[in-house]
Scaffold this active site. Sequence first.
Site, short mmCIF file in Angstrom:
data_model
loop_
_atom_site.label_atom_id
_atom_site.label_comp_id
_atom_site.label_asym_id
_atom_site.label_seq_id
_atom_site.Cartn_x
_atom_site.Cartn_y
_atom_site.Cartn_z
N CYS A 182 0.23 -1.77 -8.98
CA CYS A 182 -0.79 -2.24 -7.93
C CYS A 182 -2.07 -2.58 -9.22
CB CYS A 182 -0.86 -0.86 -7.48
SG CYS A 182 -1.48 0.33 -7.88
N GLU A 238 -3.88 3.61 -0.60
CA GLU A 238 -4.60 2.55 -1.75
C GLU A 238 -3.22 0.61 -1.62
OE1 GLU A 238 -6.80 3.14 -3.07
OE2 GLU A 238 -7.16 5.48 -2.93
P1 NAD Z 1 4.36 -2.68 2.21
O1 NAD Z 1 2.79 -2.67 2.86
O2 NAD Z 1 5.10 -3.56 2.12
O3 NAD Z 1 5.44 -1.52 2.77
C1 NAD Z 1 4.63 0.02 2.12
C2 NAD Z 1 5.83 1.10 3.09
O4 NAD Z 1 4.89 0.77 4.21
C3 NAD Z 1 6.91 0.76 3.11
O5 NAD Z 1 7.07 2.34 3.09
C4 NAD Z 1 7.25 0.18 4.25
O6 NAD Z 1 8.25 0.25 5.32
C5 NAD Z 1 6.07 0.78 5.06
N1 NAD Z 1 5.50 -0.52 6.64
C6 NAD Z 1 5.64 -1.53 6.53
N2 NAD Z 1 5.07 -1.66 8.35
C7 NAD Z 1 5.46 -0.44 8.58
C8 NAD Z 1 4.95 0.19 10.18
N3 NAD Z 1 4.56 -0.90 10.78
N4 NAD Z 1 4.40 0.61 10.12
C9 NAD Z 1 4.40 2.28 9.29
N5 NAD Z 1 5.32 1.84 7.76
C10 NAD Z 1 5.31 0.83 7.64
O7 NAD Z 1 3.89 -2.06 0.18
P2 NAD Z 1 5.40 -2.61 -0.77
O8 NAD Z 1 5.74 -3.65 -0.57
O9 NAD Z 1 6.58 -1.12 -0.48
O10 NAD Z 1 4.56 -1.90 -2.39
C11 NAD Z 1 3.33 -3.32 -2.49
C12 NAD Z 1 1.76 -3.31 -2.79
O11 NAD Z 1 1.25 -1.63 -2.24
C13 NAD Z 1 1.50 -3.62 -3.31
O12 NAD Z 1 -0.07 -4.72 -2.17
C14 NAD Z 1 0.74 -3.05 -4.13
O13 NAD Z 1 -0.70 -3.56 -4.40
C15 NAD Z 1 0.61 -1.70 -3.29
N6 NAD Z 1 -0.05 -0.84 -4.54
C16 NAD Z 1 -1.19 -0.55 -4.25
C17 NAD Z 1 -1.75 0.41 -4.86
C18 NAD Z 1 -2.65 1.25 -5.13
O14 NAD Z 1 -3.10 1.89 -5.88
N7 NAD Z 1 -3.91 1.27 -4.79
C19 NAD Z 1 -0.72 1.57 -5.71
C20 NAD Z 1 1.04 0.81 -5.25
C21 NAD Z 1 1.04 0.17 -4.54
#
Ligand code: NAD
Length: 546
Positions: free
Chosen positions: A327, A293
């Site tokens: 989100c 998501e």
């Molecule tokens: P992000 O993508 O920066 O990080 C998400 C996770 O991915 C973190 O734990 C991060 O450390 C990890 N990550 C980053 N690079 C990685 C890699 N190469 N390998 C493995 N893991 C890695 O997102 P964020 O800032 O934590 O959250 C905000 C984003 O999440 C926004 O875009 C928001 O829209 C989205 N979001 C979506 C939903 C949904 O249900 N659609 C819900 C909540 C948040």
Amino acid sequence: MNNAVFTFPLPANEPVKSYLKGSPERVALEAELERQRNTVLDIPLIIGGKEIRTGNIGKVVCPHDHNHVLATYHKAGEKEVKMAIDAAMEAHKIWSETPWRVRCSIILRAAELLATKYRAVLNAATMLGQSKNIYQAEIDSACEAIDFMRYNVSYASTIYTRQPKSNNTQINSIEYRPLEGFVLAVSPFNFTAIASNLNLSPVLMGNTTLWKTSTTSILSNYYLMKLYEEAGLPAGVVNFLCGPGSVIGNVALASPDFAGVHFTGSTKTFNHLWKQIGENLGSYKSYPRIVGETGGKDFIFVHPSAAAQEVAVAAFCGAFEFQGQKCSAASRMYVPKTLWPDVLQRMQAMAAEVKIGDVCDPTNFINAVIDETSFDNIVSYIEYACTAEDARIVLGGQYDKSVGYFVHPTVIETTNPKFKSMQEEIFGPVLTVYPYDDEELDATVELCDTTSPYALTGSVLGRDRLAVQVVADRLKNAAGNFYINDKPTGAVVAHQPFGGGRASGTNDKAGGEQNLLRWISPRSVKESLVPATDYLACYPYLQELK
Ligand code: NAD
């Protein structure tokens, strides 16, 4: 052997507590906030039930008071990720064979602990570590997290009872096996409940996980881990890892035992993981499940028949609760020109009323955004709008990071429906509004559908219900969660299963049965009660061979 046939009926949603001054929940929360503010935890990795300290340290701070250190944490390196894979695979042997009702009982016990003993702990940690006010913490780290646990148990019991047809000569069944390997759960910072569910949904179905926590939600995530342990989750079923995503992701995705990723976060990170999985495809035992998501550019579409006050409230709460870091937060709005001045005036009045600041002062409606990177990114959009010819700031626009990462609720008005902030996810308290000519309704609906690559949430407001339905139908693919006469946020488990399409994810609906189905690999089993003894009897048309 217990031969009872279990079913778990649908539960009720966990009630949201009021936190009125002097209420028992408020007293307990204030005491817990005080305790956590005056403690500096040393958070280890937890691998196979053992605490591991690598000495490679990071800090957990309050976003609204960034000099205040709440904890230090230990970062995983390649070695620890490999240890976590081994621990998850070892635990898989037992957990995948554990009767499902026992798995359910552990998760229901976790829900009960969270509703009682751990409620204040998780709420306080989410408030201090992720800068949520009392209400935002309560609906997330308490209620939604509990609902995910309890509803998923009920959905799982329904799945297990669903069996194929049998008859007098054969018994058929489906064995809902867990995946053959571990699941990588990658969680975002913004919802403690999501982080929990990213692990517990595969775990409920018999899988084990490596949990890549978000660096900016480690405090609440650590307390979740303690809660799981107290509920009786065996060692190694969830392995708690902090540290750089690239290190944890690279090692986990290179393992032949990698069986799936359960991700919530940005579209950019998810695309990167998907690509990496594609590159490693030849080395896996099975095709991995990829569930994600991701981002959104959530909209409010206002029909000319809408009431200004209803629009103003939907826009204000939808865009600015939790500093626009849901989100689902409204971040673009299409509003008829005739209605806009009235709506804006009402939003300005609300903004003048609300207070901004520390989460420990419950009168603050707005708190801080998560960290400096996010603050700087949000400010760059505000500054861009200040200098753009086709946009202006009509509400807010102030920001200050001297004590905490504070950005005031901001509205950008634009004459350009494709303005940068109409298209790109900002993830902060910034709403961009495009006032449209009332007679341009059709063309504006088309713009709403095509302006951004995302399709997470959206809403339409209007009193002319038939006209509203036309808009809703036209925007059928523009959102996975669609609202009529409401803000586009605030999905509740079992009421509005959550997830989006297009660039917003695989739409496997967290908090719904669909999600659980992704974590099992069914085996169809046929048992014959009359094994064949004459091979020719199977082929009547070959009788002439006799
Ligand atoms: P992000 O993508 O920066 O990080 C998400 C996770 O991915 C973190 O734990 C991060 O450390 C990890 N990550 C980053 N690079 C990685 C890699 N190469 N390998 C493995 N893991 C890695 O997102 P964020 O800032 O934590 O959250 C905000 C984003 O999440 C926004 O875009 C928001 O829209 C989205 N979001 C979506 C939903 C949904 O249900 N659609 C819900 C909540 C948040």
